[in-house]
Design a protein around this motif. Structure first.
Motif, short mmCIF file in Angstrom:
data_model
loop_
_atom_site.label_atom_id
_atom_site.label_comp_id
_atom_site.label_asym_id
_atom_site.label_seq_id
_atom_site.Cartn_x
_atom_site.Cartn_y
_atom_site.Cartn_z
N ARG A 1 -34.11 39.63 -50.24
CA ARG A 1 -34.71 38.29 -50.24
C ARG A 1 -33.71 37.25 -50.75
O ARG A 1 -33.72 36.10 -50.32
CB ARG A 1 -35.97 38.28 -51.11
N GLU A 2 -32.82 37.65 -51.66
CA GLU A 2 -31.82 36.72 -52.18
C GLU A 2 -30.91 36.23 -51.05
O GLU A 2 -30.66 35.03 -50.91
CB GLU A 2 -30.98 37.40 -53.27
N THR A 3 -30.42 37.16 -50.24
CA THR A 3 -29.55 36.78 -49.13
C THR A 3 -30.32 35.93 -48.12
O THR A 3 -29.78 34.96 -47.57
CB THR A 3 -28.99 38.03 -48.44
N TYR A 4 -31.58 36.30 -47.88
CA TYR A 4 -32.43 35.56 -46.94
C TYR A 4 -32.57 34.10 -47.38
O TYR A 4 -32.33 33.17 -46.61
CB TYR A 4 -33.79 36.25 -46.84
N LEU A 5 -32.94 33.87 -48.65
CA LEU A 5 -33.15 32.51 -49.14
C LEU A 5 -31.83 31.73 -49.18
O LEU A 5 -31.80 30.54 -48.83
CB LEU A 5 -33.77 32.55 -50.54
N HIS A 6 -30.77 32.38 -49.59
CA HIS A 6 -29.47 31.71 -49.70
C HIS A 6 -28.97 31.27 -48.32
O HIS A 6 -28.55 30.11 -48.13
CB HIS A 6 -28.46 32.65 -50.36
N THR A 7 -29.04 32.16 -47.35
CA THR A 7 -28.57 31.85 -46.00
C THR A 7 -29.46 30.79 -45.35
O THR A 7 -28.96 29.86 -44.70
CB THR A 7 -28.55 33.12 -45.15
N LEU A 8 -30.75 30.93 -45.53
CA LEU A 8 -31.71 30.00 -44.93
C LEU A 8 -31.53 28.59 -45.49
O LEU A 8 -31.52 27.60 -44.74
CB LEU A 8 -33.13 30.49 -45.18
N ALA A 9 -31.38 28.47 -46.81
CA ALA A 9 -31.22 27.15 -47.43
C ALA A 9 -29.94 26.46 -46.96
O ALA A 9 -29.94 25.26 -46.65
CB ALA A 9 -31.23 27.28 -48.95
N LYS A 10 -28.85 27.20 -46.90
CA LYS A 10 -27.59 26.62 -46.41
C LYS A 10 -27.75 26.10 -44.99
O LYS A 10 -27.30 24.99 -44.67
CB LYS A 10 -26.47 27.65 -46.48
N LYS A 11 -28.38 26.89 -44.16
CA LYS A 11 -28.53 26.49 -42.76
C LYS A 11 -29.44 25.27 -42.63
O LYS A 11 -29.21 24.38 -41.79
CB LYS A 11 -29.08 27.64 -41.93
N GLN A 12 -30.47 25.21 -43.45
CA GLN A 12 -31.38 24.07 -43.39
C GLN A 12 -30.65 22.78 -43.75
O GLN A 12 -30.85 21.73 -43.14
CB GLN A 12 -32.56 24.29 -44.34
N ILE A 13 -29.77 22.85 -44.74
CA ILE A 13 -29.00 21.67 -45.15
C ILE A 13 -28.02 21.27 -44.05
O ILE A 13 -27.92 20.09 -43.68
CB ILE A 13 -28.26 21.95 -46.47
N VAL A 14 -27.28 22.24 -43.53
CA VAL A 14 -26.29 21.95 -42.50
C VAL A 14 -26.96 21.38 -41.25
O VAL A 14 -26.53 20.36 -40.71
CB VAL A 14 -25.49 23.23 -42.15
N ASP A 15 -28.01 22.05 -40.77
CA ASP A 15 -28.70 21.58 -39.56
C ASP A 15 -29.31 20.21 -39.76
O ASP A 15 -29.27 19.36 -38.87
CB ASP A 15 -29.79 22.58 -39.15
N GLY A 16 -29.87 19.98 -40.95
CA GLY A 16 -30.47 18.68 -41.24
C GLY A 16 -29.44 17.57 -41.25
O GLY A 16 -29.67 16.47 -40.74
N PHE A 17 -28.28 17.84 -41.85
CA PHE A 17 -27.22 16.83 -41.90
C PHE A 17 -26.65 16.56 -40.51
O PHE A 17 -26.44 15.39 -40.14
CB PHE A 17 -26.10 17.28 -42.85
N VAL A 18 -26.40 17.60 -39.74
CA VAL A 18 -25.87 17.42 -38.38
C VAL A 18 -26.85 16.62 -37.53
O VAL A 18 -26.44 15.69 -36.80
CB VAL A 18 -25.59 18.79 -37.73
#
Length: 348
Positions: free
Chosen positions: A63-80
């Protein structure tokens, strides 16, 4: 293991909340953010909707990897998406709010309740990368600009907070702690430091915002007054009342400030007025003053009872005698009711 979010084959993020049994699932394949294996949506009516792994048994997924990867992607996708659509991606930061309504008249700026300001990060940065290096460190998400050398590191903390050496580097860092899936979705539009899961490091202080005074300002200020009689008064009140007191014809000295600073106490203000040459008569400066009571400011050693500070104005026993070395190295000696010497002391 149950998840709310999954990734499609083309890299899009899917929230299970947005899927329904009635609506065809056009996304096709769903992939786990952690282990990259297939997920299937569970959209039953009895259980909460979720994604689960297609194959039962032991799955190399955390779950740690899941949340960490998901949060990074949400920030990147949102900024792009914000850059491409020319909409804001905001970083909400605290900012002091100052009222200058009484600055010209009283020389005081009132500090109001803390405010918040939205900074559009797309105005300062136009590039975003995951796991990018900067000054010997690796950032979870790195914002950079093609027009300057400005950088902003966004760190995602699930179980491990930002390292001390990275913080001490002086790099500007926004740290987002993610422990539950509900903290993910807001990251698509920006980052808000009002949330208790967001902290910042090394960001420049923001200049105070000027705000307009309320019609009936209730902010309390402190003022110290000296009158022709030599009597004194310490007044804590709203600005309009202090302005009214300053209009008195018999007033010869006044000083106004915020309640918290720089006013310390009555005695300090009386001494300050004295050092400025004001003909003040105050029991707090008398050689016969005792300071062993709280009910009244002064215990008179001559009369053997407690008195107010203004008894000195008409007291035949009043003998100012006070020596103090202040922060500026000033020695004041008062004898026989006269200000006889002010000497600058140069300390070793």
């Amino acid at each position: 293991m149950k998840y709310r979010y999954a990734q499609t084959a083309d890299g899009a993020t899917v929230d299970i909340v947005d899927l329904s049994r009635e609506r065809p699932r056009e996304q096709g394949q769903f992939i786990c953010f952690s282990c990259k294996r297939d997920l299937i949506p569970v959209l039953g009516l009895r259980r909460e909707k979720h994604f689960r792994h297609r194959f039962e048994g032991e799955v190399p997924c955390t779950r740690e990897t899941y949340l960490h990867t998901l949060a990074k992607k949400q920030i990147v996708d949102g900024f792009v998406a914000a850059v491409q659509s020319q909409r804001p991606y905001t970083l909400t930061l605290p900012v002091e709010r100052h009222c200058t309504r009484w600055m010209d008249e009283l020389g005081v700026t009132c500090v109001q309740a803390m405010g918040w300001h939205d900074f559009d990060l797309t105005h300062y940065f136009d590039r975003v990368e995951e796991e990018a290096g900067v000054d010997g460190f690796v950032s979870d998400v790195l914002l950079t600009s093609s027009k300057s050398n400005e950088t902003l590191l966004i760190e995602v903390a699930v179980t491990h907070r930002c390292e001390a050496n990275k913080i001490n580097s002086g790099l500007r860092i926004v740290e987002v702690s993610v422990t539950v899936e509900d903290q993910i979705r807001p990251l698509s539009g920006g980052i808000d430091t009002r949330s208790n899961n967001v902290s910042t490091h090394n960001l420049r202080p923001q200049p105070p915002q000027d705000v307009h005074c309320r019609a009936n300002c209730g902010t309390e200020l402190a003022a110290f007054f000296v009158y022709k009689s030599g009597k004194t008064r310490m007044l804590t009140d709203i600005p309009s009342k202090i302005v009214e007191e300053r209009k008195r014809a018999d007033l010869i000295y006044n000083r106004v400030g915020r309640v918290d600073h720089p006013f310390v106490d009555y005695r300090s203000e009386a001494l300050r007025a004295l050092t400025e040459g004001v003909p003040i008569k105050c029991c707090l400066l008398c050689r016969y003053a005792g300071f062993d009571t709280l009910e009244k400011p002064v215990f008179c050693k001559i009369r053997k009872f407690e008195v107010g500070v203004n008894e000195a104005a008409t007291c035949s026993h009043y003998r100012p005698e006070y020596t103090e070395f202040g922060s500026q190295g000033i020695s004041i000696e008062i004898r026989k009711g006269y200000w006889t010497k002010i000497t600058n002391i140069h300390r070793n």
